[in-house]
Design a protein around this motif. Sequence first.
Motif, short mmCIF file in Angstrom:
data_model
loop_
_atom_site.label_atom_id
_atom_site.label_comp_id
_atom_site.label_asym_id
_atom_site.label_seq_id
_atom_site.Cartn_x
_atom_site.Cartn_y
_atom_site.Cartn_z
N ALA A 9 1.39 -1.37 0.01
CA ALA A 9 0.31 -0.15 0.07
C ALA A 9 0.85 1.50 -0.19
CB ALA A 9 -1.11 0.13 1.61
N PRO A 10 0.39 2.06 -0.81
CA PRO A 10 1.77 3.21 -1.15
C PRO A 10 1.53 4.24 -0.08
CG PRO A 10 -0.02 3.57 -2.66
CD PRO A 10 -0.39 1.84 -1.87
N THR A 11 2.05 4.83 -0.12
CA THR A 11 2.53 5.74 1.51
C THR A 11 2.57 6.80 0.85
OG1 THR A 11 5.01 5.77 1.90
CG2 THR A 11 3.28 3.89 3.03
N SER A 12 3.15 7.80 -0.66
CA SER A 12 3.20 8.39 -0.84
C SER A 12 2.54 9.13 -2.31
CB SER A 12 4.55 8.87 -0.15
OG SER A 12 5.44 8.26 -1.22
N LEU A 13 2.43 9.99 -2.79
CA LEU A 13 1.85 10.01 -4.44
C LEU A 13 3.06 11.17 -5.19
CD1 LEU A 13 0.67 8.93 -6.87
CD2 LEU A 13 -1.20 10.41 -6.24
N SER A 14 3.74 11.21 -6.17
CA SER A 14 4.21 11.88 -6.30
C SER A 14 3.01 12.95 -7.54
CB SER A 14 6.04 11.23 -7.26
OG SER A 14 6.77 11.08 -6.71
N THR A 15 3.16 13.86 -7.67
CA THR A 15 2.40 14.97 -9.24
C THR A 15 3.21 16.05 -9.74
OG1 THR A 15 1.78 16.49 -7.36
CG2 THR A 15 0.52 14.07 -6.97
N ARG A 16 3.00 16.51 -10.71
CA ARG A 16 4.01 17.15 -10.74
C ARG A 16 3.94 18.33 -10.45
NH1 ARG A 16 -0.19 19.46 -16.67
NH2 ARG A 16 -1.48 20.33 -14.63
N ARG A 17 3.05 18.59 -9.27
CA ARG A 17 2.85 19.46 -8.18
C ARG A 17 4.06 19.34 -6.30
NH1 ARG A 17 -0.22 22.07 -12.33
NH2 ARG A 17 0.08 24.21 -12.65
N GLY A 18 4.84 17.71 -6.96
CA GLY A 18 4.24 18.02 -5.13
C GLY A 18 4.13 16.32 -4.96
N GLU A 19 5.23 16.11 -4.08
CA GLU A 19 4.65 15.13 -3.38
C GLU A 19 3.23 14.90 -2.23
OE1 GLU A 19 5.81 10.58 -3.28
OE2 GLU A 19 6.60 12.71 -4.57
N LEU A 20 2.60 14.07 -2.38
CA LEU A 20 1.32 13.90 -1.34
C LEU A 20 1.49 12.93 -0.59
CD1 LEU A 20 -1.76 14.24 -3.54
CD2 LEU A 20 -0.68 15.93 -1.73
N THR A 21 1.64 12.80 1.03
CA THR A 21 1.78 12.16 1.91
C THR A 21 0.38 11.23 1.97
OG1 THR A 21 3.68 13.08 2.72
CG2 THR A 21 2.53 11.28 3.98
N LEU A 22 0.59 10.13 1.73
CA LEU A 22 -0.42 8.71 1.57
C LEU A 22 -1.23 8.19 3.40
CD1 LEU A 22 -0.55 7.64 -1.82
CD2 LEU A 22 -1.67 9.43 -0.50
N PRO A 23 -1.97 8.70 4.57
CA PRO A 23 -3.51 9.28 3.13
C PRO A 23 -3.75 10.35 2.93
CG PRO A 23 -4.20 7.88 5.33
CD PRO A 23 -2.38 7.87 5.53
N VAL A 24 -4.15 10.77 1.98
CA VAL A 24 -4.59 12.50 1.95
C VAL A 24 -5.86 12.58 2.08
CG1 VAL A 24 -4.72 12.72 -0.16
CG2 VAL A 24 -4.02 13.94 1.17
N PHE A 25 -6.73 14.10 3.05
CA PHE A 25 -8.31 13.85 2.92
C PHE A 25 -7.92 15.64 1.41
CE2 PHE A 25 -11.77 17.06 3.33
CZ PHE A 25 -12.67 15.96 3.31
N VAL A 26 -8.77 15.20 0.58
CA VAL A 26 -9.38 15.98 -0.64
C VAL A 26 -10.36 16.97 -0.05
CG1 VAL A 26 -8.36 16.92 -2.86
CG2 VAL A 26 -7.67 15.25 -1.98
N PRO A 27 -10.39 18.17 0.14
CA PRO A 27 -11.59 19.17 0.02
C PRO A 27 -11.81 19.34 -0.54
CG PRO A 27 -10.23 20.07 1.44
CD PRO A 27 -9.65 19.14 0.73
#
Length: 379
Positions: free
Chosen positions: A22-40
């Motif tokens: 299970a991934p603990t982060s996700l790389s996007t072109r605008r930065g790394e997202l620590t997972l889990p993440v809540f997105v409003p």
Amino acid sequence: MARARTAPAAAAPVEVELPEGAPTSLSTRRGELTLPVFVPDATRAVVRGVPTDRLADSGVRALLVSTAHLALQPGASVIGALGGAHRFMGWPGPMISDSGGFQAFSLLASGNGLAEVNDAGLNYRFSPKQKFRQLTPRSCIETQLRVGADIVYCLDYCTSPSAPAAEQERSVELTLRWAAECREVFDRMVADRPAEQRPLLFAVVQGGRDEQRRARCADALVDIGFDGYGFGGYPIVDGKLVDEVRLVAELLPAGTPLHGLGIGTPENLVESWQAGYGIFDCTLPTRNARRGVLYTALDVDAIGRGRPYKIARLTDERWVREKGPIDPGCDCPMCTTLPGGAVAHMFRIEDTLAGTLASMHNLRFYTRLTEALHRLGTA
């Protein structure tokens, strides 16, 4: 002689068993997202009632915007001309855009003639006075790239779990056909971009309540190949969320980023995270906040054992004379600067600041929850 009272034993640390890989982060072109993440949900390029520059104060790291709404107003061309959704709303971090399929489903379900589905795509309008807008795999991808999203979704045909088998079958067939078309359009449109400047492309698993149909959909989507997958919303039958989301997670490759679409209560978020999901979005925190319903008293030790929080209803009389903060354990601007009685007063006089402060608090509760889950998952 009186017996000495023994203090209750402290709760043992929560043992978390996440799915393998299970991934603990996700790389996007605008930065790394620590997972889990809540997105409003910033449905119309705004988190209702909260200034964009204050979202970071609540620990928000990413936002979700609605393709269907923004295509209608102000229009994707307008947002593109103004520099994209990030510039439009002053948001520097990662942004997810949905496909518009769920909004079309909601309009279809209303029975008011506001949407229709055909082999080419979805036609929708939000009012009988409006003209229909067509949402096809091509226009869906073009709109999201023009908006500037960092995680883009394929068009899908969402159905109710109570829909007849023939409609569920059609949902899978169209979702797979559209996903392949979206993949082709997306690859062509981003072909000249450096890899690090390309958005990610996600797809949604459909299939209703039939496990075999859903498995066929998941397998076919994996064969096409995507950066991540979403599941949630109406395909989940009441009371079976844990079983449903776990099943879909087990159908997808280990280590794949999974998005729990519309999964929003803290309990459901925790349960879905334990099943392998890392991204969550919902309007619930801000919607409840505007009604004076706040999540408080986050109890990390209770995660996995029961409800790890309490609900405070600021319309209750008990808050009128509250001298302390609404949530002593919270570090949001409301809880660190104002007594509960002051915020309750704002709600009673219907001052808009009440909804803003409460929304920032509820968002901070969710980001504190996901931060705690990350610590548990990486301990």
